[in-house]
Every structure is written in C-alpha cells, then in structure tokens.
Enzyme design. Sequence first.
Site, PDB file in Angstrom:
ATOM      1  N   ASN A  28      45.395  47.184  42.585  1.00  0.00           N
ATOM      2  CA  ASN A  28      46.471  47.948  41.935  1.00  0.00           C
ATOM      3  C   ASN A  28      46.937  47.247  40.663  1.00  0.00           C
ATOM      4  O   ASN A  28      47.054  47.849  39.604  1.00  0.00           O
ATOM      5  CB  ASN A  28      47.665  48.119  42.885  1.00  0.00           C
ATOM      6  CG  ASN A  28      47.245  48.646  44.226  1.00  0.00           C
ATOM      7  OD1 ASN A  28      46.211  49.282  44.323  1.00  0.00           O
ATOM      8  ND2 ASN A  28      48.014  48.371  45.265  1.00  0.00           N
ATOM      9  N   ASP A  29      47.204  45.952  40.810  1.00  0.00           N
ATOM     10  CA  ASP A  29      47.623  45.208  39.621  1.00  0.00           C
ATOM     11  C   ASP A  29      46.441  44.824  38.748  1.00  0.00           C
ATOM     12  O   ASP A  29      46.572  44.773  37.530  1.00  0.00           O
ATOM     13  CB  ASP A  29      48.425  43.959  40.033  1.00  0.00           C
ATOM     14  CG  ASP A  29      49.860  44.321  40.339  1.00  0.00           C
ATOM     15  OD1 ASP A  29      50.442  45.105  39.575  1.00  0.00           O
ATOM     16  OD2 ASP A  29      50.399  43.851  41.367  1.00  0.00           O
ATOM     17  N   ARG A  53      53.520  42.911  53.067  1.00  0.00           N
ATOM     18  CA  ARG A  53      54.327  42.843  51.838  1.00  0.00           C
ATOM     19  C   ARG A  53      55.757  42.471  52.235  1.00  0.00           C
ATOM     20  O   ARG A  53      56.577  43.346  52.500  1.00  0.00           O
ATOM     21  CB  ARG A  53      54.315  44.198  51.129  1.00  0.00           C
ATOM     22  CG  ARG A  53      52.988  44.586  50.482  1.00  0.00           C
ATOM     23  CD  ARG A  53      53.135  45.907  49.752  1.00  0.00           C
ATOM     24  NE  ARG A  53      52.057  46.197  48.832  1.00  0.00           N
ATOM     25  CZ  ARG A  53      51.046  47.035  49.078  1.00  0.00           C
ATOM     26  NH1 ARG A  53      50.979  47.674  50.216  1.00  0.00           N
ATOM     27  NH2 ARG A  53      50.122  47.252  48.162  1.00  0.00           N
ATOM     28  N   ARG A  93      51.449  50.806  35.919  1.00  0.00           N
ATOM     29  CA  ARG A  93      51.079  51.574  37.103  1.00  0.00           C
ATOM     30  C   ARG A  93      52.143  52.570  37.539  1.00  0.00           C
ATOM     31  O   ARG A  93      51.886  53.444  38.363  1.00  0.00           O
ATOM     32  CB  ARG A  93      50.702  50.634  38.265  1.00  0.00           C
ATOM     33  CG  ARG A  93      51.816  49.736  38.724  1.00  0.00           C
ATOM     34  CD  ARG A  93      51.299  48.608  39.613  1.00  0.00           C
ATOM     35  NE  ARG A  93      51.379  48.945  41.022  1.00  0.00           N
ATOM     36  CZ  ARG A  93      51.166  48.075  42.000  1.00  0.00           C
ATOM     37  NH1 ARG A  93      50.825  46.829  41.727  1.00  0.00           N
ATOM     38  NH2 ARG A  93      51.270  48.435  43.254  1.00  0.00           N
ATOM     39  N   HIS A 128      54.899  51.411  43.657  1.00  0.00           N
ATOM     40  CA  HIS A 128      55.112  50.990  45.041  1.00  0.00           C
ATOM     41  C   HIS A 128      55.720  52.106  45.880  1.00  0.00           C
ATOM     42  O   HIS A 128      55.501  52.167  47.083  1.00  0.00           O
ATOM     43  CB  HIS A 128      55.936  49.705  45.102  1.00  0.00           C
ATOM     44  CG  HIS A 128      55.106  48.518  44.705  1.00  0.00           C
ATOM     45  ND1 HIS A 128      55.127  48.013  43.439  1.00  0.00           N
ATOM     46  CD2 HIS A 128      54.176  47.826  45.389  1.00  0.00           C
ATOM     47  CE1 HIS A 128      54.253  47.020  43.366  1.00  0.00           C
ATOM     48  NE2 HIS A 128      53.670  46.880  44.534  1.00  0.00           N
ATOM     49  N   CYS A 166      42.733  44.178  49.076  1.00  0.00           N
ATOM     50  CA  CYS A 166      43.889  44.809  49.719  1.00  0.00           C
ATOM     51  C   CYS A 166      44.582  45.815  48.802  1.00  0.00           C
ATOM     52  O   CYS A 166      45.640  46.323  49.134  1.00  0.00           O
ATOM     53  CB  CYS A 166      44.871  43.751  50.223  1.00  0.00           C
ATOM     54  SG  CYS A 166      45.508  42.721  48.907  1.00  0.00           S
ATOM     55  N   ARG A 205      52.007  37.733  52.815  1.00  0.00           N
ATOM     56  CA  ARG A 205      52.091  37.464  51.377  1.00  0.00           C
ATOM     57  C   ARG A 205      53.504  37.001  51.035  1.00  0.00           C
ATOM     58  O   ARG A 205      54.488  37.601  51.486  1.00  0.00           O
ATOM     59  CB  ARG A 205      51.763  38.737  50.582  1.00  0.00           C
ATOM     60  CG  ARG A 205      51.807  38.480  49.086  1.00  0.00           C
ATOM     61  CD  ARG A 205      51.329  39.657  48.294  1.00  0.00           C
ATOM     62  NE  ARG A 205      52.302  40.739  48.298  1.00  0.00           N
ATOM     63  CZ  ARG A 205      52.111  41.888  47.659  1.00  0.00           C
ATOM     64  NH1 ARG A 205      50.973  42.107  47.021  1.00  0.00           N
ATOM     65  NH2 ARG A 205      53.022  42.834  47.685  1.00  0.00           N
ATOM     66  N   GLU A 248      44.711  39.485  41.020  1.00  0.00           N
ATOM     67  CA  GLU A 248      45.297  40.733  40.528  1.00  0.00           C
ATOM     68  C   GLU A 248      45.516  40.739  39.020  1.00  0.00           C
ATOM     69  O   GLU A 248      46.052  41.686  38.480  1.00  0.00           O
ATOM     70  CB  GLU A 248      46.609  41.127  41.202  1.00  0.00           C
ATOM     71  CG  GLU A 248      47.224  40.210  42.153  1.00  0.00           C
ATOM     72  CD  GLU A 248      48.493  40.733  42.784  1.00  0.00           C
ATOM     73  OE1 GLU A 248      48.587  41.918  43.098  1.00  0.00           O
ATOM     74  OE2 GLU A 248      49.394  39.905  42.983  1.00  0.00           O
TER      75      GLU A 248
HETATM   76  C1  PEP Z   1      47.717  45.023  44.411  1.00  0.00           C
HETATM   77  O1  PEP Z   1      48.244  44.752  43.333  1.00  0.00           O
HETATM   78  O2  PEP Z   1      46.598  45.572  44.529  1.00  0.00           O
HETATM   79  C2  PEP Z   1      48.436  44.725  45.658  1.00  0.00           C
HETATM   80  C3  PEP Z   1      47.860  44.884  46.835  1.00  0.00           C
HETATM   81  O3  PEP Z   1      49.732  44.320  45.547  1.00  0.00           O
HETATM   82  P1  PEP Z   1      50.960  45.337  45.313  1.00  0.00           P
HETATM   83  O4  PEP Z   1      50.416  46.731  45.347  1.00  0.00           O
HETATM   84  O5  PEP Z   1      51.946  45.065  46.368  1.00  0.00           O
HETATM   85  O6  PEP Z   1      51.431  44.935  43.951  1.00  0.00           O
HETATM   86 MG    MG Z   2      50.017  43.490  43.315  1.00  0.00          MG
END
Ligand code: PEP
Ligand code: MG
Length: 583
Positions: free
Chosen positions: A463-464, A303, A474, A196, A511, A339, A440
């Site tokens: 991402n997740d 977020r 990650r 993040h 996203c 979210r 995710e």
């Molecule tokens: C994701 O996981 O792709 C996402 C958009 O959420 P975050 O990056 O805030 O975990």
């Molecule tokens: Mg995520």
Amino acid sequence: MAVHIQGTGVSRRIAIGAATIILRGHINITHRHLQADKIPEEQHRYHQAIENAKKHLIAISSDLPGESPADIRTLINTQLLMLDDPALYQAPLEIIEKEFCNAEWALKQQHNSLLRVFENIEDTYLRARRDDITHIVNRIQRLLLQEASLSDMVTRIKDLSRQILVIDDIGPAELIAIHKRGIAGFITGFGGPLSHTAILARSLGIPAIFGVHGAQHLFEGGEFIIIDGERNTVIGSPDRHVLRWYRRKIQDYRDRQKALNRLRDQKAISLNGEVVELHANIELPDDIRLAKKSGCAGIGLLRTEYMFMNRENLPDEEEQYKAYRSMIRRMKGMPVTIRTLDLGADKQVDSGRNDVPLPVNPALGLRAIRLCLQDHDLFHTQLKAILRAAYGHNVRIMIPMITTLQEINNVKYHISYVKESLRHRGIKHAENVPVGTMIEVPAAAIMASNFAQQCDFLSIGTNDLIQYTLAIDRIDDSVSYLYDPLHPAILRLIKITLDTANSASIPVSMCGEMAGDSQYTRLLLGMGLREFSMQPSSLLQVKEIISQTDINQITHLTNETLSLSDSTAIRDLLAAINSTKLH
Ligand code: PEP
Ligand code: MG
C-alpha cells in the site's frame, strides 16, 4: 428514475439499503455582539450546554463495559469535576455579561486564559490536565454549536442495518465507532481505495464506494441505493428488475462463501506440492475471531495503532500488555506478527495529543517509526507490553516505514534497552523475539540486501510502497487511477525484495492489499512469494487459487511480466496467467 454514479469500490461487495444523508459542519467559532436583553438567554444556553455535557459523560460512563480500563473511568470523572469548576461553569457566564458576546466566544476567551496559566508548566501531570481542559471545552463547544459526533448521529437512525450512509468523509476511528452499531454500507465523497478507512471497511466486510464527489447532494435520502463494489458503481432508485438481480447476486456471494468454507481447515498447498503460508491482517482484538474463522495460519500484521483510536488517553503498558496477551493466547501457538505503532498520515489519534500540530505533508512527515524514535515514552511503553506478552509465545515484532539502516539499529538499541529495564524490574519477557522491517518505501526495497543482514524477516507493504514509488497519495481519490500494483517499477521492487530475502534465507511476506487480491495470487507465487498476509475475508479465495496452481508451470510467464515496460502489456499477460488451466 434510476441514477448510476461512478466511484471507487473498496471491496467487491454489494449492498442494498436506504440512503441516509449525513451533513456535517466544521467547528468554526465566530464573535457575535449581543443586545443587553439577550444576555440572560445566552447565559441559559451556556448553562444548558454544561448540563448536557454532564449528561453525556454520565451516559458514556454507565455504558462502559465492566472490563474497561480504570483510566477511562478516571478520565470521565475528572471531566465531570471540571464541569463543576467555576473556571468553566461560572467564568464564561461573566464574560458573556461583561463583553455582550455569544457563549462560544466567551468560552473560547476563558479557554485561552486557562491555557496561558499552563503555558510555562513543565510538569507532565499538570500538562495532561491542560489537555483535559481542551477536551472538555471542545465537547461544550460542539454542544453549543449543536454538532453531534458521527456515532451520536447514527444512534438516532432507526433500522441502521438497512441504511447506506452517504457522507463527505469518514476517518478510521469513526468507522470503528459506527461499525459497532451496524450499517449496511456507505458512500463517501472523498478518499481512495487504499486509505486506511477503505482497508478497514474491507476487513470489517462493510461494502463501500469512495470518491463520489458531492455524494450528499446526489440523493434525496430515504430512497433505495445499491452499492456495487465490483463495478465501482452506485445505483440510486433502481427499478425492481435491477433490485431483484442484485438481491440474487448477494445470495450468490453468500453461497460462494459457504462453498469456500470447505477449505477452511486445509493447508494452502499448490498443485506442485508447495506449502504457502496464509496469514491474516487484523486491527482490533475482536478481529481475532474473524481471523480464526478464515482458517489462517497466523497473524501476519497486527496494526496496533487502532487500539489508540476513539479515546482521549493513550493505553498504558498494562492495558496494551493485556490486549496483546489475550490476542496471542487466542491464536493458540500460531505465529503473531505485531507491528509497532504506525501513527500519523491518515491514522491520527485523539488520545490527548491534539496539541501536536499536523505536519504539512502527513504522509512524508513524522509517522510510524519516525514518531516512535522521537517519542521514547510512547515507544518503550509499547515495546515493554509486546515483550511481556510475547513471553513463551510465537511472536515477531515488525517495524513500519523503515528507510535507513540507522533506523533499524536504533530500533534494536531501544529493544535491548527495554529488555534490560524489564530484567532489572524482574519482569518476565521474551528474550529472542524476531525483529523484521516492512518494505514500504522504494529506498527500503533497493536496500533490501543490507536490511536483510540486520533483520530476521521482511514484509512487503504494497500500500505504501505503491504510494511512495508512484508519488500518489493513497487517500486522494483524484489520483487513485494512477495507483497501479502492476506498474513495472512496483513489480521490480517486489522482485528485488523477494529474491534478496530468499537468497539470504530469511522469511519474507507481503501484507499490503495486493496480497489479498486474488487476481495477483498466481503472479506473486511465480515471483517467489510463499507467505501472504491479508484481510481475513479474502483468505479462502486466495487459498482456492493456490490449490489450483502449479507454480512450475507459470513461472516462465510470471518472469516475462518483469521484462515488460508497461502495465497494459503486463495486465494482458496476467490475464493469460490467470486463465491458464492447470492439471
Ligand atoms: C502497507 O503499507 O502495505 C501496509 C500493510 O501498511 P498500512 O496499510 O497499515 O500502511
Ligand atoms: Mg504502510
């Protein structure tokens, strides 16, 4: 002589600046036995720490902007009062004298006895006072150990906007705090490009290279450093030819951004006439400005957890309501997807919750919706604030980390419960806010058809999704080479989700960072994605590619990627897709 070091660029940005090395230690309190003649000196040291803690709090209080929530001022005042209390002011001095020990140890003993008093207290108000004591004790300990916060450390640095920080690691909350002071860029010893902190650096437009092991020992401090995010490289002490070349690259980037600005007010329409929605991901209220500047058609991911960082108390309903309302209003009727809290994993907050032990494996632990479904106060407070702010506006609620249908049903139950309580209090709120889930985790993608029946929309968080599908942390740079959006399993999970939502006729967006990476734009269009949400700085570039793409002409190629079983072959095909000239 110039040195070239590899790391992982978190954006394709370049920065040039002077190396500023930041060395930080851990809070480690050990016992020291003192000779009798050293006692007055030690007591004086403790006395000084208390006085400095007071000065620090008074300075923070006078720096607070006028519109700061009253709670923050109350908290500071409470802490100031505590510093005058004999339990903190006097008792440790007596322990130093009686036990011939160092001030840190004496304070630790006194802290433990104060905590014991609170141990059996059920009352929430008094329990909160216990946390206040812990915060103030930690503040004094840091002063005794002469440890400064990162934000304090950078305050002392002159000409910050020309410096590149070289640091072991930096959390998202710390980055927000130092960003306000302006830095040219930074290099970390740890961390992956999808952490993040990395996402935040990208969206704040701060050039950075992550995962340069032992970074602080590779530079002397003061010499020129170049961060090249495109080549994942740091160049220390470059010669003047290299410097000149990079300065030109920075200028080219600025010129290109200016040129892209011509697309700002145009819709994202493909060559074959399909309209694509481009939304922005934002973290903090101030980011609305960046989002609007990017020409987005709405906010696809707010977020909210970032509002909970860099503070010692949680924002209450009123504060959250005002923040959401102001962001929604500033978007002037455009859709805003809020979210619910995605706390946990690498997004820990202080907020007085430091009594909660860290889970063994934070990414698989009590994070996001799991936490909210256990902590009803936290969840209801946020839901009330969102539903109130959504009244009369185009707002959607999005739930992170959903893995079961049961969780979706539980969320809906809590939303109905909160609406009922607002109705009961006669408070205006939105009745029909669309509720969607993020996809995710692999389980969610596989279950997408069932989820689609219970949700108003889906949004793919790559991402997740990549982290959990490929089993790679990650934020761990040692495995970031395995983080591959083009892994066939990832493409297939994305395709399942897109097809499911499209045939259920519910909106589906993406996203995760993949949506903002222009090398994947054509691939995603060909797979059926029509709603992208990304950090504002990528939006115009993605829009340009859409406007140069005839989706019908590339669909057969993008379909072919899904039949391939290894990402190298997919990558080659993607290169062909991206180089296809379309007329
Ligand atoms: C994701 O996981 O792709 C996402 C958009 O959420 P975050 O990056 O805030 O975990
Ligand atoms: Mg995520």
